[in-house]
Write an enzyme that holds these catalytic residues in place. Sequence first.
Site, mmCIF file in Angstrom:
data_model
loop_
_atom_site.group_PDB
_atom_site.id
_atom_site.type_symbol
_atom_site.label_atom_id
_atom_site.label_comp_id
_atom_site.label_asym_id
_atom_site.label_seq_id
_atom_site.Cartn_x
_atom_site.Cartn_y
_atom_site.Cartn_z
ATOM 1 N N ALA A 10 4.103 60.980 23.367
ATOM 2 C CA ALA A 10 3.001 61.952 23.354
ATOM 3 C C ALA A 10 3.243 63.153 24.271
ATOM 4 O O ALA A 10 2.839 64.267 23.951
ATOM 5 C CB ALA A 10 1.696 61.258 23.760
ATOM 6 N N ARG A 22 -3.085 57.461 24.783
ATOM 7 C CA ARG A 22 -3.114 56.225 25.563
ATOM 8 C C ARG A 22 -2.898 56.423 27.049
ATOM 9 O O ARG A 22 -2.923 55.469 27.799
ATOM 10 C CB ARG A 22 -2.004 55.276 25.079
ATOM 11 C CG ARG A 22 -2.107 54.925 23.630
ATOM 12 C CD ARG A 22 -0.964 53.983 23.289
ATOM 13 N NE ARG A 22 -0.619 54.047 21.891
ATOM 14 C CZ ARG A 22 -0.733 53.025 21.045
ATOM 15 N NH1 ARG A 22 -1.150 51.874 21.469
ATOM 16 N NH2 ARG A 22 -0.399 53.159 19.789
ATOM 17 N N VAL A 91 3.090 61.105 15.599
ATOM 18 C CA VAL A 91 2.808 61.146 14.155
ATOM 19 C C VAL A 91 2.575 62.590 13.702
ATOM 20 O O VAL A 91 2.133 62.830 12.589
ATOM 21 C CB VAL A 91 1.579 60.274 13.804
ATOM 22 C CG1 VAL A 91 1.851 58.806 14.128
ATOM 23 C CG2 VAL A 91 0.308 60.756 14.507
ATOM 24 N N ASP A 92 2.897 63.561 14.588
ATOM 25 C CA ASP A 92 2.517 64.956 14.314
ATOM 26 C C ASP A 92 3.522 65.743 13.474
ATOM 27 O O ASP A 92 3.225 66.859 13.036
ATOM 28 C CB ASP A 92 2.235 65.689 15.637
ATOM 29 C CG ASP A 92 3.391 65.607 16.643
ATOM 30 O OD1 ASP A 92 4.563 65.691 16.233
ATOM 31 O OD2 ASP A 92 3.104 65.474 17.849
ATOM 32 N N HIS A 109 5.735 55.320 14.306
ATOM 33 C CA HIS A 109 4.305 55.095 14.068
ATOM 34 C C HIS A 109 3.801 55.839 12.832
ATOM 35 O O HIS A 109 2.604 56.034 12.672
ATOM 36 C CB HIS A 109 3.498 55.495 15.317
ATOM 37 C CG HIS A 109 3.799 54.619 16.508
ATOM 38 N ND1 HIS A 109 3.549 54.974 17.809
ATOM 39 C CD2 HIS A 109 4.361 53.379 16.577
ATOM 40 C CE1 HIS A 109 3.924 53.998 18.632
ATOM 41 N NE2 HIS A 109 4.431 53.022 17.909
ATOM 42 N N CYS A 142 -8.335 56.654 -3.424
ATOM 43 C CA CYS A 142 -7.090 56.908 -4.152
ATOM 44 C C CYS A 142 -7.402 57.428 -5.559
ATOM 45 O O CYS A 142 -8.217 56.844 -6.272
ATOM 46 C CB CYS A 142 -6.278 55.624 -4.238
ATOM 47 S SG CYS A 142 -4.781 55.766 -5.238
ATOM 48 N N ILE A 226 8.487 69.031 30.747
ATOM 49 C CA ILE A 226 9.396 68.772 29.627
ATOM 50 C C ILE A 226 9.934 70.061 29.003
ATOM 51 O O ILE A 226 11.110 70.150 28.655
ATOM 52 C CB ILE A 226 8.663 67.913 28.565
ATOM 53 C CG1 ILE A 226 8.407 66.518 29.141
ATOM 54 C CG2 ILE A 226 9.455 67.817 27.267
ATOM 55 C CD1 ILE A 226 7.387 65.708 28.357
HETATM 56 ZN ZN ZN Z 1 -4.079 53.572 -5.047
#
Ligand code: ZN
Length: 238
Positions: A10, A22, A91-92, A109, A142, A226
């Site tokens: 992160a 977290r 996840v970005d 992730h 969906c 960083i």
């Molecule tokens: Zn589906």
Amino acid sequence: MTMVAILSGAGISTDSGIPDYRGPDGVWTRDPEAEKLATYEHYMKDPGIRRRAWRVRLEGPVLRAEPNAAHRAIAAFEQTGNPVRVITQNVDGLHQIAGLSERKVLELHGSARSVVCTGCHARSSMSDALDRVRAGEDDPGCLSCGAVLKSATVMFGQRLDPVVLGEAMSIAKATEVFIAVGTSLQVQPAASLAGIAAEHGARLIIVNAQPTPYDAVADELVREPIGTALPKVLGRYA
Ligand code: ZN
């Protein structure tokens, strides 16, 4: 040429405006209710949780974020011909947006930029799903089978993709340099990759503002921000 593997967490994306979830000041640490939005069991059984989760996806910073100097430094390192692999806990999708080849990135992730159907497992784009939310569907299902849709991320209560994890283990065993950047190395099994790399002879460099449980086995600890530290560290191997 030195093979470099990077484990990013992160902390590499906070300069892009994405909060740490977290950490001591993290979103989930401060608001345990928010953690339910990312817990598979709650998400599946409670339409109210899903409606909140879709609002957060719509209004949150992840899809609007831009890569920062650290993401760009890694992409530039690859583009000048250096062998590099990135294993990310994020996840970005910002490594890829910065220009790093898709095939060089392992997303432990998952990705918040895709959605996956919990019934037929079809994947589609998050931005298409969010268009439906904007158009008034508060819990879009969906389009093929009608089942619940979720972001293509690994929620609490779900296991990591064993193929992705196996590949990450192989990279950790083979690499010459392993840089853990912006990760507190507290979430397993991702954190153990740092130990595996060190055991197999890699030089372990930890770039993180806070101490981690792997500091004792690291060859080098970098506490600088960083955005300035990572370009310097990579520059040594370019
Ligand atoms: Zn589906």
